[in-house]
Design a protein around this motif. Structure first.
Motif, PDB file in Angstrom:
ATOM      1  N   THR A 174      -2.291   6.590  -7.492  1.00 21.80           N
ATOM      2  CA  THR A 174      -3.188   5.462  -7.215  1.00 21.80           C
ATOM      3  C   THR A 174      -4.251   5.312  -8.307  1.00 21.80           C
ATOM      4  OG1 THR A 174      -4.489   6.880  -5.716  1.00 21.80           O
ATOM      5  CG2 THR A 174      -2.828   5.428  -4.727  1.00 21.80           C
ATOM      6  N   ASP A 199      -5.043   3.191   2.877  1.00 20.41           N
ATOM      7  CA  ASP A 199      -5.643   1.881   2.671  1.00 20.41           C
ATOM      8  C   ASP A 199      -5.946   1.243   4.017  1.00 20.41           C
ATOM      9  OD1 ASP A 199      -3.602  -0.438   3.457  1.00 20.41           O
ATOM     10  OD2 ASP A 199      -2.392   1.091   2.467  1.00 20.41           O
ATOM     11  N   THR A 241      -5.647  -5.730   0.060  1.00 23.43           N
ATOM     12  CA  THR A 241      -5.422  -4.364   0.532  1.00 23.43           C
ATOM     13  C   THR A 241      -6.510  -3.476  -0.053  1.00 23.43           C
ATOM     14  OG1 THR A 241      -3.025  -4.725   0.523  1.00 23.43           O
ATOM     15  CG2 THR A 241      -3.778  -2.442   0.614  1.00 23.43           C
ATOM     16  N   TYR A 242      -7.339  -2.882   0.800  1.00 23.74           N
ATOM     17  CA  TYR A 242      -8.374  -1.982   0.292  1.00 23.74           C
ATOM     18  C   TYR A 242      -7.753  -0.603   0.119  1.00 23.74           C
ATOM     19  CZ  TYR A 242     -12.811   0.335  -0.468  1.00 23.74           C
ATOM     20  OH  TYR A 242     -13.840   1.058  -1.029  1.00 23.74           O
ATOM     21  N   LEU A 243      -7.475  -0.241  -1.120  1.00 19.04           N
ATOM     22  CA  LEU A 243      -6.770   0.997  -1.422  1.00 19.04           C
ATOM     23  C   LEU A 243      -7.758   2.141  -1.609  1.00 19.04           C
ATOM     24  CD1 LEU A 243      -3.703   1.680  -1.978  1.00 19.04           C
ATOM     25  CD2 LEU A 243      -4.302   1.593  -4.404  1.00 19.04           C
ATOM     26  N   TYR A 244      -7.561   3.222  -0.862  1.00 17.36           N
ATOM     27  CA  TYR A 244      -8.399   4.408  -1.035  1.00 17.36           C
ATOM     28  C   TYR A 244      -7.829   5.255  -2.169  1.00 17.36           C
ATOM     29  CZ  TYR A 244     -11.006   3.539   3.291  1.00 17.36           C
ATOM     30  OH  TYR A 244     -11.828   3.004   4.255  1.00 17.36           O
ATOM     31  N   GLY A 257       0.780  -1.227   0.000  1.00 16.93           N
ATOM     32  CA  GLY A 257       0.000   0.000   0.000  1.00 16.93           C
ATOM     33  C   GLY A 257       0.812   1.278   0.000  1.00 16.93           C
TER      34      GLY A 257
END
Length: 360
Positions: A248, A118, A283-286, A46
């Motif tokens: 991103t 994230d 990985t929850y990426l913002y 991340g």
């Protein structure tokens, strides 16, 4: 890939960071406007957008826009990168929410989380041999990196099945040794993070019975900046937000350019593109600034940080503190947690909001 979060051996470093912070504060000195800044980072899926952005010229684009210079500096040891930030060697650093609280903030360094990047969505897990239910962990020895986010994950897992920390016995094991230790027939339970987690899960008879995906949004990865430096140099926050969201957005693309960006990040991390993509999958990426602003402004963040704070205090990570509320935290909308007169960790959504509103 090296996973972030403090190691047990890092506890001495944490204590040292607290002492350094208390000795290095100069309350009467007001930061001057500056044009050159240093941001520290360590290898984690991340956080790879940062070095890639430097390599790809995205950092330079935003430097030129705001007339500043930003050095994106790699530190091989995660805990050391946070300690160096706490000691004033960096203006900002990539850090997990728990460590931002227990190292710089607990040490008295006023710190602002300006990018919620994230959350772990399966990168951390509890593993058992010969059982497929978490309740079977009762009475077992659990191998993990004590006083790290693995320890926090274990506590949350036990809580989910009505158990207490003393229902198990933890065995402190470094991240470098945990794969080998879990390979022993005598070791029946462990908590780990990727990439070690993936290797351990592949062993015969092993089941993952709880993971960070069961507590979404609680294990957060941030970019934090010294609050006084940020106030004196708001263009630094704007440039960093611009860099993050441009990079991103590129890495999330499913076309050739997105694939090329992710492959370059994997190389910078010393990983293969396939392994890097597997880590990104948990990985929850913002990557959307609007989603990041919503998450940072939600009441659930206060709840999460209350849980993180209480766990950290229970493990003695607030050196010299007599209560969990000794380290104050501030959130969007004027909400505070802990001592409002001693706020040293601030979740500042303003730069993410500028990105969301197209005003960078």
């Amino acid at each position: 890939m090296i996973r972030r979060f403090g190691r047990a051996s890092g506890m001495a470093l944490m204590a040292g960071a607290l002492m350094i912070a208390s000795c290095s504060q100069s309350p009467g000195v007001k930061p001057e406007p500056r044009h050159e800044f240093n941001i520290g980072w360590s290898i984690y899926a991340g956080w790879m957008p940062w070095p890639y952005a430097q390599q790809a010229g995205i950092v330079k684009k935003w430097e030129d826009k705001y007339g500043i210079k930003i050095h994106i500096v790699q530190v091989n040891d995660y805990v050391e990168s946070v300690n160096q930030y706490t000691a004033g060697k960096f203006d900002g650093v990539t850090v997990a929410n728990m460590d931002a609280l227990t190292i710089p903030a607990a040490g008295g360094k006023d710190t602002s989380a300006i990018i919620v990047g994230d959350y772990s969505n399966g990168n951390d897990g509890i593993l058992l041999k010969g059982a497929d239910q978490l309740s079977a962990i009762k009475g077992r020895q659990v191998y993990l990196v004590e006083l790290s986010v693995s320890h926090y994950l274990l506590a949350r897992g036990l809580e989910s099945v009505g158990m207490k920390p003393d229902d198990v016995k933890t065995v402190n094991t470094s991240d470098a040794d945990i794969v080998g230790a879990f390979g022993s027939p005598d070791v029946k339970a462990a908590v780990a993070w990727n990439p070690q987690l993936s290797v351990m899960k592949a062993q015969p008879g092993v089941k993952q019975v709880f993971s960070s995906a069961d507590i979404p949004g609680e294990i957060l990865d941030l970019l934090v900046v010294d609050t006084a430096t940020l106030k004196a140099n708001p263009n630094l926050g704007k440039a960093l937000a611009g860099i993050w969201y441009e990079t991103t957005a590129l890495m999330k693309r499913q076309d050739a350019k997105g694939k090329e960006a992710r492959a370059a990040m994997a190389k910078l991390a010393g990983s293969s593109p396939e392994a890097f993509d597997r880590q990104l999958a948990t990985t929850y990426l913002y990557s959307d600034p609007k989603a990041a602003v919503t998450a940072t402004s939600a009441p659930s963040l206060v709840k999460t940080m209350t849980q993180v704070r209480d766990f950290s205090f229970s493990k003695g990570l607030f050196k010299g503190a007599t209560s969990a509320g000794a380290v104050g935290m501030a959130f969007p909308g004027g909400k505070t947690l802990g001592d409002p007169k001693h706020v040293t960790l601030r979740f500042d959504e303003s730069f993410m909001k500028l990105a969301a509103d197209g005003k960078l």
